[in-house]
Enzyme design. Structure first.
Site, PDB file in Angstrom:
ATOM      1  N   GLY A  42       0.772  -1.250   0.179  1.00  0.00           N
ATOM      2  CA  GLY A  42       0.133  -0.180  -0.080  1.00  0.00           C
ATOM      3  C   GLY A  42       0.832   1.475   0.255  1.00  0.00           C
ATOM      4  O   GLY A  42       0.421   2.282   0.484  1.00  0.00           O
ATOM      5  N   ALA A  43       2.159   1.309  -0.581  1.00  0.00           N
ATOM      6  CA  ALA A  43       2.722   2.351  -0.491  1.00  0.00           C
ATOM      7  C   ALA A  43       2.433   3.436  -1.530  1.00  0.00           C
ATOM      8  O   ALA A  43       2.162   3.109  -2.552  1.00  0.00           O
ATOM      9  CB  ALA A  43       4.438   2.130  -0.820  1.00  0.00           C
ATOM     10  N   SER A 165      -2.851   1.999  14.678  1.00  0.00           N
ATOM     11  CA  SER A 165      -3.393   3.294  14.860  1.00  0.00           C
ATOM     12  C   SER A 165      -3.781   3.251  16.587  1.00  0.00           C
ATOM     13  O   SER A 165      -3.920   2.489  16.951  1.00  0.00           O
ATOM     14  CB  SER A 165      -4.597   3.628  14.224  1.00  0.00           C
ATOM     15  OG  SER A 165      -5.197   4.756  14.457  1.00  0.00           O
ATOM     16  N   TYR A 192     -12.443   0.310  11.975  1.00  0.00           N
ATOM     17  CA  TYR A 192     -11.094   0.837  11.886  1.00  0.00           C
ATOM     18  C   TYR A 192     -10.417   0.328  12.884  1.00  0.00           C
ATOM     19  O   TYR A 192      -9.292   0.112  13.106  1.00  0.00           O
ATOM     20  CB  TYR A 192     -11.184   2.427  11.440  1.00  0.00           C
ATOM     21  CG  TYR A 192      -9.678   2.622  11.235  1.00  0.00           C
ATOM     22  CD1 TYR A 192      -8.837   2.094  10.259  1.00  0.00           C
ATOM     23  CD2 TYR A 192      -9.312   3.761  12.161  1.00  0.00           C
ATOM     24  CE1 TYR A 192      -7.570   2.760  10.121  1.00  0.00           C
ATOM     25  CE2 TYR A 192      -7.849   4.104  12.052  1.00  0.00           C
ATOM     26  CZ  TYR A 192      -7.098   3.759  11.172  1.00  0.00           C
ATOM     27  OH  TYR A 192      -5.756   4.136  10.972  1.00  0.00           O
TER      28      TYR A 192
END
Length: 315
Positions: A42-43, A165, A192
């Protein structure tokens, strides 16, 4: 009056922006990745430049989940970058990608599980029967890591880094038998947050399985970074607000990449495993994220959900 309020607001925003960026962690290590093979899922273009600009490795394999059918190579400084197709929400895509890596590469030293998306406004299910946010942020990386684990152990020492996160602390309960919200209330933020929690628990359990192999596993919260992350998928009110706030007051991509670079290259953490990092330092997680029994239960449930086969296990 309005002009005065506007001036005060601008000053406040700039002050918060300055303080947040000033106190953000930075990687001071001069170590490089010369001769190493790295995979970053996902860069984005910005993240790629931030990572390769100072850390010239032999090969960086960058699967960009957002790009469909884009394959080939390019030069970024002294680094040869291979761009390959990978959709982490699709288990078939993950297995095809891993198969090609195992066929083409003799070694793998750093795996950075970075691909992600905000929670969908409404619960969506993939063709594999997995909730879309969980599939993209967690399940795909769990499967990919397991498939490449044998190669990483042969290439030891190695490092596995899971992006997560601080939103993991938003989750106050986790049912291993309902990871896809089959029986739990679904909301965008909960989805999320749960992916973030699962990635931390995944790193904790993986670290215990990798003891003595020379391969470490850690999770990292990069901070409030304005990237393409907020432009993926359907926009919710929460993601729209975050996008605006991060743009005004958050980190840029170069600064946001520092914690990940630190975990990938710093000699200070070469033997550290099973930890959660924020701003290049070990940080405290929520109580749920520290439960080793829960980490094991989530791992076992995930193996079932991704249909991990005996020949795909390398621990």
């Amino acid at each position: 009056m309005l002009e005065e309020v506007a001036v005060v607001l601008v000053v406040l925003i700039l002050t918060i922006r300055f303080i947040y960026r000033w106190q953000s962690g930075r990687c001071s290590s001069e170590a490089t990745l010369d001769g190493k093979t790295v995979i970053i899922t996902g860069a984005s273009a910005g993240e790629l430049k931030a990572f390769t600009g100072r850390r010239a490795g032999r090969v960086c394999l960058i699967p960009w989940w957002k790009v469909r059918g884009m394959e080939g190579g390019l030069e970024v400084g002294d680094v040869r970058v291979e761009v390959r197709h990978l959709d982490t929400s699709d288990l078939t895509s993950v297995r095809k990608f891993a198969k090609r890596i195992l066929e083409d590469e003799r070694s793998l030293h750093v795996l950075i599980n970075n691909a992600g998306m905000m929670g969908c406004p409404k619960r969506e299910v993939t063709q594999d029967g997995l909730e879309l946010t969980m599939a993209t942020n967690y399940y795909g990386h769990f499967l990919l890591t397991n498939l490449l684990l044998g190669l990483m152990k042969k290439s030891s020492p190695g490092r596995i880094i899971a992006l997560t996160s601080s939103d993991h602390s938003y989750v106050n309960k986790l049912n291993p038998d309902s990871l896809n919200f089959e029986r739990e209330h679904y909301s965008s933020r909960t989805a999320y947050g749960q992916t973030s929690l699962c990635n931390i628990l995944f790193s904790v359990e993986l670290a215990s399985k990798l003891e003595g192999t020379g391969v470490t596993a850690n999770s990292v919260h990069p901070g409030c970074v304005h990237t393409e992350f907020f432009y993926k998928g359907k926009v919710t009110l929460f993601s729209w607000i975050c996008r605006k706030l991060y743009l005004l007051m958050g980190k840029d991509v170069q600064l946001g990449a520092q914690p990940t670079i630190y975990l990938a290259v710093s000699q200070e953490v070469e033997d550290v495993s099973g930890q959660y990092f924020v701003d290049c330092q070990v940080a405290k997680t929520s109580e749920l994220a520290r439960q080793k029994k829960l980490a094991k239960q989530v791992w076992e449930a995930t193996e079932v959900d991704v249909k991990l086969q005996p020949e795909e296990k390398h621990y």
